[in-house]
Each structure stands twice: as structure tokens, then as C-alpha cells.
Design a protein around this motif. Structure first.
Motif, short mmCIF file in Angstrom:
data_model
loop_
_atom_site.label_atom_id
_atom_site.label_comp_id
_atom_site.label_asym_id
_atom_site.label_seq_id
_atom_site.Cartn_x
_atom_site.Cartn_y
_atom_site.Cartn_z
N ILE A 280 35.93 -12.92 15.84
CA ILE A 280 37.09 -12.38 15.13
C ILE A 280 37.30 -10.92 15.50
CG2 ILE A 280 38.00 -11.85 12.84
CD1 ILE A 280 36.60 -14.39 11.83
N ALA A 281 36.19 -10.16 15.64
CA ALA A 281 36.32 -8.75 16.02
C ALA A 281 36.95 -8.61 17.40
CB ALA A 281 34.95 -8.08 16.00
N ILE A 282 36.52 -9.44 18.34
CA ILE A 282 37.11 -9.40 19.69
C ILE A 282 38.59 -9.74 19.62
CG2 ILE A 282 37.23 -10.76 21.81
CD1 ILE A 282 35.24 -8.65 22.15
N GLY A 283 38.94 -10.79 18.87
CA GLY A 283 40.34 -11.19 18.77
C GLY A 283 41.21 -10.11 18.15
N VAL A 284 40.70 -9.44 17.13
CA VAL A 284 41.45 -8.37 16.46
C VAL A 284 41.78 -7.24 17.43
CG1 VAL A 284 41.16 -6.47 14.80
CG2 VAL A 284 40.67 -8.82 14.10
N VAL A 285 40.82 -6.88 18.28
CA VAL A 285 41.01 -5.77 19.22
C VAL A 285 41.79 -6.22 20.46
CG1 VAL A 285 39.82 -4.07 20.66
CG2 VAL A 285 38.92 -4.64 18.41
N LEU A 286 41.53 -7.45 20.90
CA LEU A 286 42.09 -7.91 22.18
C LEU A 286 43.59 -8.19 22.11
CD1 LEU A 286 41.38 -8.63 25.10
CD2 LEU A 286 40.89 -10.97 24.33
N LEU A 287 44.09 -8.75 21.01
CA LEU A 287 45.50 -9.12 20.94
C LEU A 287 46.43 -7.91 21.11
CD1 LEU A 287 47.81 -11.09 20.57
CD2 LEU A 287 47.44 -11.00 18.09
N PRO A 288 46.27 -6.84 20.32
CA PRO A 288 47.16 -5.68 20.56
C PRO A 288 46.93 -5.03 21.91
CG PRO A 288 45.49 -5.15 18.91
CD PRO A 288 45.43 -6.64 19.14
N GLU A 289 45.69 -5.08 22.43
CA GLU A 289 45.41 -4.50 23.74
C GLU A 289 46.15 -5.25 24.84
OE1 GLU A 289 43.54 -2.20 26.83
OE2 GLU A 289 44.13 -1.90 24.75
N LEU A 290 46.08 -6.58 24.84
CA LEU A 290 46.81 -7.36 25.84
C LEU A 290 48.31 -7.18 25.69
CD1 LEU A 290 44.85 -10.75 25.95
CD2 LEU A 290 44.76 -8.88 27.59
N SER A 291 48.79 -7.11 24.46
CA SER A 291 50.23 -6.93 24.23
C SER A 291 50.71 -5.61 24.81
CB SER A 291 50.53 -6.99 22.72
OG SER A 291 50.14 -8.22 22.17
N ALA A 299 48.95 -5.73 34.94
CA ALA A 299 48.30 -7.02 35.11
C ALA A 299 46.80 -6.87 35.33
CB ALA A 299 48.93 -7.78 36.27
N ASP A 300 46.40 -5.91 36.19
CA ASP A 300 44.97 -5.71 36.45
C ASP A 300 44.22 -5.29 35.18
OD1 ASP A 300 45.36 -6.36 39.09
OD2 ASP A 300 45.54 -4.27 39.76
N GLY A 301 44.84 -4.42 34.41
CA GLY A 301 44.22 -3.98 33.16
C GLY A 301 44.06 -5.12 32.17
N SER A 302 45.04 -6.04 32.15
CA SER A 302 44.97 -7.20 31.24
C SER A 302 43.78 -8.08 31.58
CB SER A 302 46.26 -8.01 31.31
OG SER A 302 47.35 -7.28 30.82
N ARG A 303 43.62 -8.36 32.89
CA ARG A 303 42.51 -9.22 33.29
C ARG A 303 41.16 -8.55 33.02
NH1 ARG A 303 40.86 -11.87 39.20
NH2 ARG A 303 39.80 -13.67 38.29
N ASP A 304 41.09 -7.26 33.27
CA ASP A 304 39.85 -6.53 33.04
C ASP A 304 39.50 -6.52 31.55
OD1 ASP A 304 37.71 -4.84 34.20
OD2 ASP A 304 38.57 -3.30 32.91
N ALA A 305 40.51 -6.32 30.71
CA ALA A 305 40.27 -6.31 29.27
C ALA A 305 39.77 -7.67 28.80
CB ALA A 305 41.55 -5.93 28.53
N LEU A 306 40.40 -8.76 29.28
CA LEU A 306 39.98 -10.10 28.90
C LEU A 306 38.55 -10.38 29.36
CD1 LEU A 306 40.70 -12.96 27.81
CD2 LEU A 306 41.51 -13.50 30.12
N SER A 307 38.23 -10.00 30.58
CA SER A 307 36.90 -10.29 31.14
C SER A 307 35.80 -9.50 30.47
CB SER A 307 36.91 -10.02 32.65
OG SER A 307 37.86 -10.84 33.31
#
Length: 512
Positions: A280-291, A299-307
């Protein structure tokens, strides 16, 4: 947000979630001691699950999954995010006030839908009474979730993550106070539910006001942005409804086995600890970051953040899953076996914990992969995948219950969870490499699995060695500390040695 900064945000959310879960265990320990798995406990657990179920449907499951990406992009582009947030706050509040009044009238039917096995005994009347008292919690906690979305999208994670701590503070105080004053504990707990919602709403409202988002509700109005929000949220709401059907099926199956509702609830609390702290903590931080990154065409930053989010979540989740499978009985015994919660309750709950443990990495991977869709305002595909998951869950839970009892509900949750991960991973391929884990992730994750399996062997061996030392009375706190300590040392030692992760990665994130 740089990856190290994103991980720092995850650590902040994870820390406060951990504090909440620890207090949640204290809450459940007291509840197990005072109420055991008897009718009052089961009635309260069903009553409390009602507003929580609809909260996930309205707020976390639908509204916020659509709201956070839209709000994040408006914030990134400077397109009057405050007005949009205020309109959403007023609209959600108006809907939930009406819904709460309707639910109050329909509470007997809602209880039947949740636990038809209660019909004809005292649990039914208690669940209806407690449900009517507790249900207004949905209004306060859903508005809190929206404000938490505002804070998270603004990079302010602490207040939103800390607010749930006060739910358990209120619950613990209510039980201790009721015991000291001679009040009925079940009824006191029911009243503690809406009180805790008000406290949480006040905390995040003040925090949002301090950063310029003072959301004072007004008469709801349908703006073009709000209309788009509802269009995007509709499939997510349906998906949230499907997820709740899965939970409903599990509770229906459990309600036909005496004590099973409580066994599954206590097992759920144990696997929710790593799921909450990590997934849940990852999801909370990751959603606004990817958005934000999509809004900036990065695009590169999105993949790096997800990985990077995938790396740290698997590094923490997989060993937790192995521990739940290998040592569920000591965990349950030390945490809950006292007062009205006896050894038979421990044995039944431990089996459910082990089954949930097998699904834990899948549940966390869902939290990682769903933002890939939601950040692109794609809520339809997760809904389709959730429908498939619902069918699998119902078939296993209902089909196997006559043969293996209430365990079928836990098994169905685990199997359906992994199917959901498979569908999300296949569906994300349409977005190209930007929505896939990179080579560094795959290079490390197999090492994490190996380190966790070796840790599991160490746990099993230590358990055999130290069991005679503690006699027939069970491990106790000291024995559990030795077990967990040996697991932590072996996992991090082996993991660092074989390159599953670098200890410095965690250290630098904590410093930030």
C-alpha cells in the motif's frame, strides 16, 4: 521526484503504516482477549467491515484512483488544482451522506448479504445494531482518503500516513475504558468507529489547509472536470465492486463455520502488516509519481520509478511471505492466544495465515501494476481483469468449502490474486517497455527469492532447535523474538552477500 526521493516517500508511508499495524495488533490482541471468537466479536467484525468495504469502493477503490492522476497533472501544469479538489470533496461528501442514510435503513439486508450464516442467532441482531452505529465512518474516512490524495500528490506523505494510527488509538482506548468502567465492549467499539473517522478527517484536513488546500465543502455542482472524473471513476468503481464481491464471498463461506469469521479476520490482520507497510505504501507513492512523469512526457523516468519500486517491494515482501508460510503458529500463538482465544483458534488461524502468505507477493504486485493503468486514466482494463478474478475466487471458495471448510475462502483469495497479477502484467504490455520492469529488477529479484528461501530453511531449523527450550507452554515473546531475529539476520546477510540488494540502498533512503 528522483528514485531515491520516491523511496524516501515510501519509507515515510511505510513507517507510519507500520506504526498503525503495530497498534492494530495491540487492538486485535485486546479484542481477542476480551471477546475471543464469540458472537460479539463476529458481529462487530462484520459491522466494521461494512463501512470499510464501501470505503474501498467509493474512495480508495474508485474515486481516488481517478482523482489522484487528474489532480497530479493539474498540479504539475498549474491548472487550478484547488478548485478541482474542492469540487470533488463536495461531490463525494454529498453522495456519501445520502448513501449513509439509505444504508441505515437497509442494514438488516446488508448484514444478510455479508453473513447469511448469522440469521436466526444473536449475532444477526448485534451486527445490525453495531452496523448502524459504525456506518457513518464511511463519510469521514472517504473524505479523509481524498484529502490524503491531495497531500500525496503534493509530495506530503507524513500526515496522510499517520492519520490511520489514530483509528487504533481510539479503539484501544475504547476497549480499555470499557473494561475499566464496566461498559459493553462490543457496543463501545461500535461507537469508537465513527469517532475515529472524525479524528482522522481532522488531521488530514488541517495538513491540507497548511499547504494551501483548504477544502471547505459547498453545494455540489457538476463541472466539466468533475464529469470527466466520474466517467473515469465509473469503471474503477465497478472494479472496486468486484473486489468487494470477492471479500463478500469469503465472509459468506466463513459465516457458515462457527468462529471462522474471526479466524479469517485475525489471519487477515497478520498478512496485512507487510501488505500495508510495503504494497500500500508503494502504491500511495507510485501513483502520483507516475502521473507526474507521464504529464511531463518522461518515459525513462516512469520505467525507472516502476522498477525501483518493484525492487524494494519484492526485497521486503518475499521474505515476509516465506515467514508467514514457515512459522504461522508461533506468530499467532504469541500475538493472540490468551483469554478467550485458545489453542484451537490458533491452529485454525495459522492455516489461513500460511495460505494468505503464499499470495502476499501477488497482492503487492497488484499494488505495483495497477498504477501503470490508473496513471494513464485507464480504469476499464483493471475492471475486466477484476471480473475474471471474481469468477475464479467464487468458484474456488464456494466449490471447495464443502471439502476443506473455511480454508477455501483463504485459498480462493490467494489463487485469484495471482491470476489478477498475470492479467495486469499481460495487459501492461500494450504500453511498451515503459510499463515493464527493467533488467536491473530481473537481475535482483531471483536473488531475493533465493535469499528468502534460504532464510525459510534457517527459520525452520531454528524453530526445531529452540522448541524444546520453551516446553509445552509455547514459545512466548522471547522465543518469537529469537525466531524473527534469526530470520532477519540470515535474510539480510545472505541477500547482501549474493547481491539481492545493497544495505546502503536502504541506509541512503532512510537518511533522505
Amino acid at each position: 521526484m528522483k528514485p531515491a526521493r520516491m523511496i524516501s516517500g515510501f519509507m515515510t508511508v511505510g513507517f507510519w503504516t507500520l506504526m498503525s499495524r503495530i497498534l492494530g495488533f495491540l487492538r486485535d490482541i485486546l479484542m481477542a482477549s476480551f471477546l475471543g471468537t464469540g458472537p460479539v466479536a463476529e458481529a462487530f467484525l462484520i459491522a466494521f467491515s461494512l463501512p470499510n468495504m464501501f470505503r474501498r469502493f467509493f474512495a480508495e477503490g474508485a474515486f481516488n484512483m481517478a482523482f489522484v492522476p487528474m489532480f497530479s497533472k493539474k498540479l504539475e501544469r498549474g491548472e487550478d488544482p484547488c478548485t478541482f479538489a474542492r469540487d470533488a470533496f463536495s461531490g463525494l461528501g454529498g453522495i456519501l451522506i445520502v448513501f449513509s442514510l439509505v444504508a441505515h435503513l437497509l442494514m438488516p439486508w446488508l448484514v444478510i448479504a455479508m453473513a447469511s450464516g448469522f440469521i436466526g442467532d444473536e449475532r444477526f441482531d448485534l451486527a445490525v445494531l453495531y452496523g448502524r452505529i459504525a456506518f457513518p465512518y464511511i463519510l469521514f474516512i472517504s473524505l479523509s482518503a481524498l484529502l490524503a490524495g491531495v497531500l500525496n500528490a503534493s509530495g506530503r506523505f507524513a500526515a496522510a500516513a499517520a492519520a490511520p494510527v489514530f483509528l487504533n488509538v481510539v479503539f484501544v482506548a475504547a476497549m480499555l475504558g470499557a473494561d475499566a468502567l464496566g461498559w459493553p465492549i462490543g457496543l463501545t467499539l461500535a461507537w469508537a468507529v465513527p469517532v475515529s473517522g472524525i479524528v482522522q478527517l481532522a488531521i488530514v484536513w488541517v495538513a491540507a489547509s497548511r499547504i494551501g488546500f483548504r477544502l471547505v465543502p459547498k453545494r455540489p455542482r457538476m463541472t466539466p472536470d468533475l464529469k470527466r472524473l466520474l466517467i473515469i471513476a465509473a469503471p474503477a468503481a465497478l472494479a472496486g465492486g468486484v473486489v468487494q464481491v470477492n471479500l463478500l464471498v469469503g465472509r459468506q463461506v466463513a459465516s457458515h463455520f462457527e468462529g471462522a469469521v474471526a479466524w479469517l479476520a485475525y489471519a487477515d490482520r497478520l498478512y496485512q502488516l507487510p501488505l500495508g507497510v510495503v504494497g500500500i505504501a508503494i502504491g500511495v507513492v507510485l501513483l502520483p509519481e507516475l502521473s507526474r512523469r507521464l504529464g511531463a512526457n518522461d518515459a525513462d523516468g516512469s520505467r525507472d520509478a516502476l522498477s525501483r519500486a518493484g525492487e524494494i517491494s519484492m526485497a521486503l515482501t518475499i521474505p515476509a511471505a516465506v515467514a508467514l508460510v514457515v512459522i504461522p503458529t508461533p506468530l499467532i500463538s504469541v500475538l493472540f492466544e490468551r483469554g478467550a482465544f485458545d489453542a484451537d483458534d490458533t491452529a485454525a488461524t495459522a492455516v489461513a495465515v500460511a495460505i494468505y502468505g503464499l499470495g502476499l507477493p501477488g497482492f503487492v504486485l497488484q499494488k505495483l501494476l495497477q498504477p501503470v493503468f490508473f496513471a494513464r486514466e485507464d480504469t476499464k482494463r483493471p475492471f475486466y481483469y477484476a471480473v475474471v478474478s471474481m469468477v475464479i475466487n467464487a468458484a474456488i471458495a464456494i466449490g471447495l468449502a464443502p471439502f476443506i471448510g473455511f480454508w477455501a475462502a483463504a485459498l480462493a483469495t490467494t489463487v485469484a490474486g495471482w491470476f489478477m497479477v498475470l492479467l495486469l502484467a499481460l495487459g501492461a504490455r500494450r504500453y511498451g517497455t515503459v510499463a515493464r520492469f527493467d533488467a536491473r529488477f530481473w537481475g535482483r529479484v531471483w536473488r531475493v527469492v533465493l535469499a528468502a528461501l534460504l532464510m525459510g530453511g534457517a527459520l525452520f531449523g531454528v524453530q526445531i532447535v529452540i522448541t524444546p527450550m520453551f516446553g509445552t507452554e509455547g514459545f512466548g515473546v522471547l522465543g518469537l523474538v529469537i525466531l524473527i531475529g534469526s530470520g532477519i539476520v540470515s535474510y539480510f546477510g545472505i541477500g547482501h552477500l549474493i547481491g539481492a540488494f545493497r544495505i546502503g540502498d536502504f541506509r541512503s533512503a532512510l537518511r533522505r
